[in-house]
Structures are given as C-alpha cells and as structure tokens.
Write a protein that holds these residues in place. Structure first.
Motif, short mmCIF file in Angstrom:
data_model
loop_
_atom_site.label_atom_id
_atom_site.label_comp_id
_atom_site.label_asym_id
_atom_site.label_seq_id
_atom_site.Cartn_x
_atom_site.Cartn_y
_atom_site.Cartn_z
N MET A 1 -1.55 -33.24 -32.77
CA MET A 1 -1.25 -34.65 -32.83
C MET A 1 -0.90 -35.20 -31.45
O MET A 1 -1.32 -36.28 -31.11
N VAL A 2 -0.09 -34.45 -30.70
CA VAL A 2 0.30 -34.90 -29.36
C VAL A 2 0.12 -33.72 -28.41
O VAL A 2 0.62 -32.63 -28.66
N SER A 3 -0.62 -33.95 -27.35
CA SER A 3 -0.85 -32.91 -26.35
C SER A 3 0.44 -32.53 -25.64
O SER A 3 1.35 -33.35 -25.49
N ALA A 4 0.49 -31.30 -25.20
CA ALA A 4 1.65 -30.82 -24.45
C ALA A 4 1.79 -31.58 -23.14
O ALA A 4 0.80 -32.01 -22.54
N VAL A 5 3.03 -31.77 -22.72
CA VAL A 5 3.34 -32.39 -21.44
C VAL A 5 4.18 -31.36 -20.68
O VAL A 5 5.23 -30.95 -21.17
N ALA A 6 3.71 -30.94 -19.52
CA ALA A 6 4.40 -29.89 -18.77
C ALA A 6 5.88 -30.21 -18.59
O ALA A 6 6.24 -31.32 -18.21
N SER A 7 6.71 -29.26 -18.93
CA SER A 7 8.18 -29.30 -18.79
C SER A 7 8.86 -30.42 -19.60
O SER A 7 10.01 -30.72 -19.36
N LYS A 8 8.16 -31.02 -20.55
CA LYS A 8 8.75 -32.09 -21.36
C LYS A 8 8.77 -31.70 -22.84
O LYS A 8 7.85 -31.05 -23.33
N LYS A 9 9.82 -32.12 -23.55
CA LYS A 9 9.88 -32.00 -25.00
C LYS A 9 9.27 -33.25 -25.61
O LYS A 9 9.45 -34.35 -25.08
N ILE A 10 8.58 -33.10 -26.72
CA ILE A 10 8.06 -34.24 -27.48
C ILE A 10 9.06 -34.50 -28.60
O ILE A 10 9.26 -33.64 -29.46
N LYS A 11 9.72 -35.64 -28.57
CA LYS A 11 10.75 -35.97 -29.55
C LYS A 11 10.22 -37.07 -30.47
O LYS A 11 9.96 -38.19 -30.03
N VAL A 12 10.08 -36.74 -31.74
CA VAL A 12 9.49 -37.65 -32.73
C VAL A 12 10.60 -38.43 -33.43
O VAL A 12 11.53 -37.83 -33.95
N TYR A 13 10.45 -39.76 -33.45
CA TYR A 13 11.44 -40.59 -34.13
C TYR A 13 10.86 -41.35 -35.33
O TYR A 13 11.61 -41.96 -36.10
#
Length: 88
Positions: A1-13
C-alpha cells in the motif's frame, strides 16, 4: 500500500476499505510482521477506522513498507491516510 521510506516509520491515522467479495485482510509491516489481526469482511463490505493525528492507529518499523494482505478471491479498494516520521 505504501512504499518504504528510508529511516522513516509509516504511521497510519485513517483507513477506508471496500471489498468486492467475502475476503479477509490484514496490514503488515514489510513482508512478514503483522500489524493487526485478520479482518473478515463480507461481500461488498467495508472497514473504516480513524484517529486524529499526531496519534496513529499503527506504524511500520523504520524503513519498511506498509502492505495489505488479502486472503480469498476478490479485491479491496480504498484509502490509507498516513505520515512518515523518524521519531518513535
């Protein structure tokens, strides 16, 4: 659904899904780690969950993608609202 972002967390709200068949779905942190239990949805059913940022429903590990795993035969359509963050 969402590609990885180097050194970042994906936070879903917020999440909104509608399915074409009776299927189950679950969100996963990258390729192997489940973020939630399996969610069973009926034919033409849906799922909506939301919380006000900066709070979030779930998050990936830094550098991982957000995946949606579908169990059964059918499709899921919808929207995921998120922000990426390098803090805990």
């Amino acid at each position: 659904m969402v590609s990885a972002v180097a050194s970042k967390k994906i936070k879903v709200y917020a999440v909104k899904l509608v399915v074409s068949a009776a299927i189950s779905v679950k969100f996963r942190d990258g390729a192997t780690t489940d973020l939630e239990d399996l969610i069973a949805l009926a034919l033409n059913g849906g799922y909506v969950e939301t919380i006000n940022p900066p709070a979030f429903l779930f998050a990936t590990t830094a550098g991982n993608s957000l995946d949606l795993v579908i169990s059964g035969v059918g499709t899921a359509a919808g929207r995921v609202s998120y922000f990426d963050d390098d803090t805990s």
